[in-house]
Design an enzyme around this catalytic site. Structure first.
Site, short mmCIF file in Angstrom:
data_model
loop_
_atom_site.label_atom_id
_atom_site.label_comp_id
_atom_site.label_asym_id
_atom_site.label_seq_id
_atom_site.Cartn_x
_atom_site.Cartn_y
_atom_site.Cartn_z
N HIS A 133 6.58 -1.00 3.59
CA HIS A 133 6.41 -2.40 4.00
C HIS A 133 5.60 -3.13 2.95
O HIS A 133 4.78 -2.54 2.27
CB HIS A 133 5.71 -2.51 5.36
CG HIS A 133 4.37 -1.83 5.41
ND1 HIS A 133 4.24 -0.47 5.59
CD2 HIS A 133 3.11 -2.31 5.29
CE1 HIS A 133 2.96 -0.15 5.59
NE2 HIS A 133 2.24 -1.25 5.39
N GLU A 187 -1.34 3.02 5.92
CA GLU A 187 -1.58 3.62 7.23
C GLU A 187 -0.28 3.88 7.98
O GLU A 187 -0.17 4.86 8.71
CB GLU A 187 -2.50 2.72 8.06
CG GLU A 187 -3.91 2.67 7.47
CD GLU A 187 -4.86 1.79 8.24
OE1 GLU A 187 -4.43 1.12 9.20
OE2 GLU A 187 -6.05 1.77 7.86
N VAL A 188 0.68 3.00 7.81
CA VAL A 188 1.98 3.19 8.46
C VAL A 188 2.98 3.62 7.39
O VAL A 188 3.23 2.89 6.42
CB VAL A 188 2.46 1.90 9.15
CG1 VAL A 188 3.82 2.11 9.78
CG2 VAL A 188 1.45 1.45 10.21
N ASN A 243 0.85 -1.19 0.00
CA ASN A 243 0.00 0.00 0.00
C ASN A 243 0.89 1.24 0.00
O ASN A 243 1.83 1.32 0.79
CB ASN A 243 -0.90 -0.01 1.24
CG ASN A 243 -1.85 -1.19 1.25
OD1 ASN A 243 -2.34 -1.61 0.20
ND2 ASN A 243 -2.12 -1.73 2.42
P1 5GP Z 1 -0.83 -0.49 5.85
O1 5GP Z 1 -2.29 -0.18 5.88
O2 5GP Z 1 0.00 0.70 6.23
O3 5GP Z 1 -0.39 -1.12 4.56
O4 5GP Z 1 -0.61 -1.64 6.90
C1 5GP Z 1 -0.13 -1.45 8.17
C2 5GP Z 1 -0.25 -2.80 8.87
O5 5GP Z 1 0.50 -2.74 10.05
C3 5GP Z 1 -1.68 -3.19 9.26
O6 5GP Z 1 -2.02 -4.42 8.64
C4 5GP Z 1 -1.63 -3.31 10.77
O7 5GP Z 1 -2.39 -4.39 11.28
C5 5GP Z 1 -0.15 -3.48 11.04
N1 5GP Z 1 0.28 -2.93 12.32
C6 5GP Z 1 -0.01 -1.70 12.80
N2 5GP Z 1 0.55 -1.52 14.00
C7 5GP Z 1 1.22 -2.68 14.29
C8 5GP Z 1 2.00 -3.10 15.42
O8 5GP Z 1 2.20 -2.38 16.40
N3 5GP Z 1 2.52 -4.35 15.36
C9 5GP Z 1 2.32 -5.17 14.29
N4 5GP Z 1 2.87 -6.39 14.35
N5 5GP Z 1 1.60 -4.80 13.22
C10 5GP Z 1 1.05 -3.57 13.22
#
Ligand code: 5GP
Ligand code: ZN
Length: 120
Positions: free
Chosen positions: A107, A102-103, A94
C-alpha cells in the site's frame, strides 16, 4: 472478488468484509481513508492483488504500479490536497518491519493538506 489472503486486513477491506471509507475503485486498484490519519488528507492506495510488499514486485506488475502512480496525484487533488507547488502531497510506501510496514499488503500512503500535521 474472493479473499486472496484470509488473514490480510486489506484483502478483507478490498472484498468489503471490513468496512472502509472508499476513495476509489477500479478492476485492479482500491483506495480508502486511513483509519488513523496523520494529515488532513490521508488515504491508502492498494492493488487488489495480495502482494505483501514492494519486494515481491515483478515485471508483470509494471503496468499496475504505473497506474497507481499516475492515479495518486489525481486522487490527492480530488480529496482536498492543495495544488502543486505550494500544496502537494507525500507518498509513502513502508516496506518491511524496519521500513515501518505494519500491514503486509502493498500500500502507499497519500498524505496532504495544510500543515501542521499530526505526524510526518
Ligand atoms: P503501514 O504502517 O503498514 O505502512 O500502514 C498501515 C496503515 O493502515 C496505518 O496507517 C493504519 O492506520 C492503517 N490501518 C490499519 N488497519 C486499518 C483498518 O482496519 N482500516 C483502515 N481504513 N486503515 C487501517
Ligand atoms: Zn492482502
Amino acid at each position: 472478488m474472493s479473499i486472496q489472503d484470509p488473514n490480510c486486513i486489506f484483502c478483507k477491506i478490498v472484498a468489503g468484509q471490513i468496512p472502509s471509507r472508499k476513495v476509489y475503485e477500479d478492476d485492479d486498484l482500491f483506495a480508502f481513508h486511513d483509519i488513523a490519519p496523520w494529515a488532513p488528507v490521508h488515504f491508502l492506495m492498494v492493488p487488489k492483488l495480495h502482494i505483501p510488499s514492494m519486494t515481491q514486485l515483478t515485471p508483470e506488475h509494471e503496468r499496475l504500479m504505473g497506474r497507481l502512480m499516475l492515479l495518486a496525484p489525481r486522487l490527492a487533488m480530488e480529496q482536498g490536497c492543495n495544488p502543486y507547488p505550494d500544496g502537494g502531497f507525500r507518498l509513502v510506501c513502508n516496506t518491511g518491519t524496519e521500513g515501518g510496514q505494519e500491514v503486509h499488503h502493498l500500500h502507499v500512503h497519500i498524505m496532504g493538506g495544510p500543515r501542521p500535521w499530526v505526524r510526518g
